[in-house]
Write a protein that holds these residues in place. Structure first.
Motif, short mmCIF file in Angstrom:
data_model
loop_
_atom_site.label_atom_id
_atom_site.label_comp_id
_atom_site.label_asym_id
_atom_site.label_seq_id
_atom_site.Cartn_x
_atom_site.Cartn_y
_atom_site.Cartn_z
N ASN A 109 1.20 -1.24 -0.36
CA ASN A 109 0.01 -0.44 0.19
C ASN A 109 0.74 1.51 -0.03
OD1 ASN A 109 -2.37 -1.83 -0.17
ND2 ASN A 109 -2.62 -1.46 2.25
N SER A 110 2.11 1.39 0.63
CA SER A 110 2.29 2.26 0.57
C SER A 110 3.81 2.63 -0.52
CB SER A 110 3.82 2.69 1.64
OG SER A 110 3.22 2.10 3.69
N ILE A 111 3.90 1.94 -1.32
CA ILE A 111 4.97 1.91 -2.31
C ILE A 111 3.56 2.20 -3.07
CG2 ILE A 111 6.38 0.76 -4.33
CD1 ILE A 111 6.82 -1.19 -2.30
N VAL A 112 2.71 1.22 -3.41
CA VAL A 112 1.73 1.80 -4.22
C VAL A 112 0.75 3.66 -4.64
CG1 VAL A 112 -0.97 1.92 -5.53
CG2 VAL A 112 0.99 -0.42 -4.73
N PHE A 236 10.82 14.40 -7.84
CA PHE A 236 9.85 13.47 -7.66
C PHE A 236 10.78 12.21 -6.63
CE2 PHE A 236 10.47 8.63 -7.52
CZ PHE A 236 8.91 7.99 -7.90
N VAL A 237 11.85 12.56 -5.75
CA VAL A 237 12.42 12.51 -4.56
C VAL A 237 11.94 13.00 -3.18
CG1 VAL A 237 14.79 11.78 -3.40
CG2 VAL A 237 14.06 11.22 -5.79
N PHE A 238 11.44 14.23 -3.70
CA PHE A 238 11.78 14.83 -2.70
C PHE A 238 10.27 14.79 -2.21
CE2 PHE A 238 15.15 18.12 -3.47
CZ PHE A 238 16.05 17.54 -2.37
N GLY A 239 9.17 14.61 -3.37
CA GLY A 239 8.10 14.37 -3.07
C GLY A 239 7.25 12.67 -2.54
N LEU A 240 8.04 12.34 -2.81
CA LEU A 240 8.35 10.87 -2.39
C LEU A 240 8.59 10.54 -0.87
CD1 LEU A 240 8.22 7.64 -3.12
CD2 LEU A 240 10.41 7.88 -3.59
N ILE A 241 9.52 11.63 -0.38
CA ILE A 241 10.04 11.37 0.66
C ILE A 241 9.03 12.17 1.81
CG2 ILE A 241 11.72 12.43 2.17
CD1 ILE A 241 14.21 12.06 0.26
N THR A 243 5.81 12.29 1.08
CA THR A 243 4.42 11.52 0.85
C THR A 243 4.68 9.93 1.90
OG1 THR A 243 3.60 12.09 -1.34
CG2 THR A 243 2.33 10.17 -0.70
N TRP A 244 5.94 9.06 1.57
CA TRP A 244 6.25 8.04 2.19
C TRP A 244 6.19 8.47 3.32
CZ3 TRP A 244 6.70 3.55 0.05
CH2 TRP A 244 7.45 2.87 1.25
N ASN A 245 6.65 9.15 4.58
CA ASN A 245 6.32 9.40 5.66
C ASN A 245 5.31 9.70 6.25
OD1 ASN A 245 9.12 8.42 5.88
ND2 ASN A 245 10.08 10.41 4.90
N GLU A 246 4.26 10.18 6.02
CA GLU A 246 2.83 11.21 5.99
C GLU A 246 2.36 10.09 7.24
OE1 GLU A 246 -0.12 13.21 6.73
OE2 GLU A 246 -0.63 11.13 5.66
N PHE A 247 1.69 10.32 8.40
CA PHE A 247 1.00 9.41 8.66
C PHE A 247 -0.28 10.30 9.38
CE2 PHE A 247 -0.43 8.83 13.57
CZ PHE A 247 -0.39 7.96 13.82
N PRO A 262 3.21 3.61 8.06
CA PRO A 262 3.65 4.68 9.23
C PRO A 262 2.35 4.25 10.35
CG PRO A 262 4.03 5.59 7.21
CD PRO A 262 3.23 4.49 6.73
N VAL A 263 1.28 4.13 9.39
CA VAL A 263 0.34 3.91 10.71
C VAL A 263 0.28 2.63 11.04
CG1 VAL A 263 -2.23 3.69 10.98
CG2 VAL A 263 -1.49 5.34 8.93
N ALA A 264 -0.02 1.22 10.39
CA ALA A 264 0.36 -0.30 11.16
C ALA A 264 1.72 0.00 12.16
CB ALA A 264 0.54 -0.65 10.21
N MET A 265 2.44 0.84 12.03
CA MET A 265 3.67 0.09 12.35
C MET A 265 3.62 0.44 14.07
SD MET A 265 7.43 2.78 12.51
CE MET A 265 7.31 2.59 10.79
N ASN A 266 2.26 1.38 14.51
CA ASN A 266 1.93 1.19 16.10
C ASN A 266 1.98 -0.22 16.46
OD1 ASN A 266 -0.69 0.89 14.56
ND2 ASN A 266 -1.37 3.29 15.66
N GLN A 267 0.77 -1.39 15.69
CA GLN A 267 1.09 -2.60 15.98
C GLN A 267 2.08 -3.30 16.39
OE1 GLN A 267 -1.28 -4.55 12.49
NE2 GLN A 267 -2.63 -2.96 12.68
N ALA A 268 3.53 -2.84 15.86
CA ALA A 268 4.30 -3.52 16.57
C ALA A 268 5.00 -2.90 17.94
CB ALA A 268 5.05 -3.36 15.11
N VAL A 269 4.56 -2.18 18.22
CA VAL A 269 4.75 -1.87 19.31
C VAL A 269 4.66 -2.77 21.26
CG1 VAL A 269 4.83 0.14 21.18
CG2 VAL A 269 4.52 0.86 18.53
#
Length: 314
Positions: A109-112, A236-241, A243-247, A262-269
């Motif tokens: 999902n993050s990549i797409v 592209f690179v700056f926009g990707l960074i 968007t990639w980190n948006e929470f 980023p959203v799913a990461m809290n499941q691993a806490v």
């Protein structure tokens, strides 16, 4: 008579004459500063390959190798890849069987979402930037400022009306909704970046092509666009960074099937109610760095030229 060399030139901090390659002194300083900046990332990577019980051990384990005996044994740990396997499948409850965590879907999902939204913003923003650069309107600067204001407001300010609009049109939890939203927020950055690249191009070749009968579409695609490839890569690179980190938007506007890392990461806490599993969290963060690192690595030549475009005139 031999030329005298100053102390700074002798230790490599100043070139003997004109522009030359950096001496060993400057290279050493850059290497030390780069290593200091890279230390947090290195710490995350080392934590990702530690056994779980050593994440918070005292004394701390610092390295997977002793570097030929330079590091004492009490600071050395045996690396493992179990944490990376646990990212995608692990035991959720005590005594249970390994279960899929769904992180393969979250990474997909993050990549797409990030790639599609940045590419969409790049296509629309590049066309708009070319128009603002080559066919300025009356009050051109005002229009550009209005576009820029969309990036001035923090996400928390606009999130409520965005949620209401998404619910009204049925875009909550969909790929289309979050992609369009990210593209809209990246559009201002894209327009301003690409306009600066088009402004740096000489119009002589374009005018000559028009005299020869070339259409505006051909001038754009055959003459202008090939000259701003570096700008496209940098944008592209700056926009990707970004968007990639948006929470926040991903947290409130995606669903179980469109959730990003980023959203799913809290499941691993929490790991089976035994507290925070720092090694697992570090493994997720390490994997999360890989796509952006690869994109930056493969576009580094264009990226370097893109961020310095127009600073030096030949």
């Amino acid at each position: 008579m031999t030329d005298r060399v100053s102390f700074w030139e002798w230790i490599g901090f100043r070139s003997v004459g004109g522009i030359a390659e950096a001496g060993w002194g400057r290279t050493l300083v850059v290497a030390v500063v780069s290593f200091i900046y890279f230390l947090p990332v290195l710490f995350i990577i080392f934590t990702a390959i530690k056994p779980q019980g050593l994440a918070l051990s005292v004394p701390p384990t610092l390295s997977p190798t002793s570097f030929f005996g330079l590091i004492p044994d009490q600071f050395v740990f045996t690396p493992t890849l179990d944490n990376f396997a646990s990212v995608f499948s692990r035991v959720m409850t005590a005594g249970g069987q390994p279960e899929s965590t769904g992180f393969d879907r979250f990474f997909f999902n993050s990549i797409v979402i990030a790639s599609a939204s940045v590419l969409l913003a790049l296509v629309i923003g590049t066309l708009a930037a070319y128009g603002f650069s080559r066919y300025p309107l009356k009050g051109n600067d005002t229009y550009l400022f209005v576009i820029l204001t969309t990036r001035m407001l923090p996400a928390i300010v606009v999130i409520i009306p965005v949620i209401l609009m998404f619910r009204a049109v049925g875009l909550s939890g969909s790929y289309l909704g979050i992609i369009m939203l990210y593209a809209a927020f990246n559009l201002a950055f894209t327009v301003w970046m690409m306009k600066s690249f088009f402004d740096e191009l000489s119009t002589d070749v374009e005018d000559a092509a028009r005299i020869d009968g070339s259409s505006e579409i051909k001038v754009f695609f055959k003459i202008c666009l090939p000259q701003v490839v570096a700008g496209l890569a940098a944008t592209f690179v700056f926009g990707l960074i970004l968007t990639w980190n948006e929470f926040l938007f991903a947290l409130l506007l995606t669903g179980p099937d469109t959730r990003t890392v980023p959203v799913a990461m809290n499941q691993a806490v929490s790991s089976g109610g035994r507290g925070t599993d720092w090694t697992l969290l570090a493994a997720i963060e390490t994997l999360f760095l890989v796509p952006v690192f690869l994109a930056t690595f493969f576009l580094q030549d264009h990226l370097l030229r893109g961020v310095t475009f127009g600073t030096v005139r030949k």
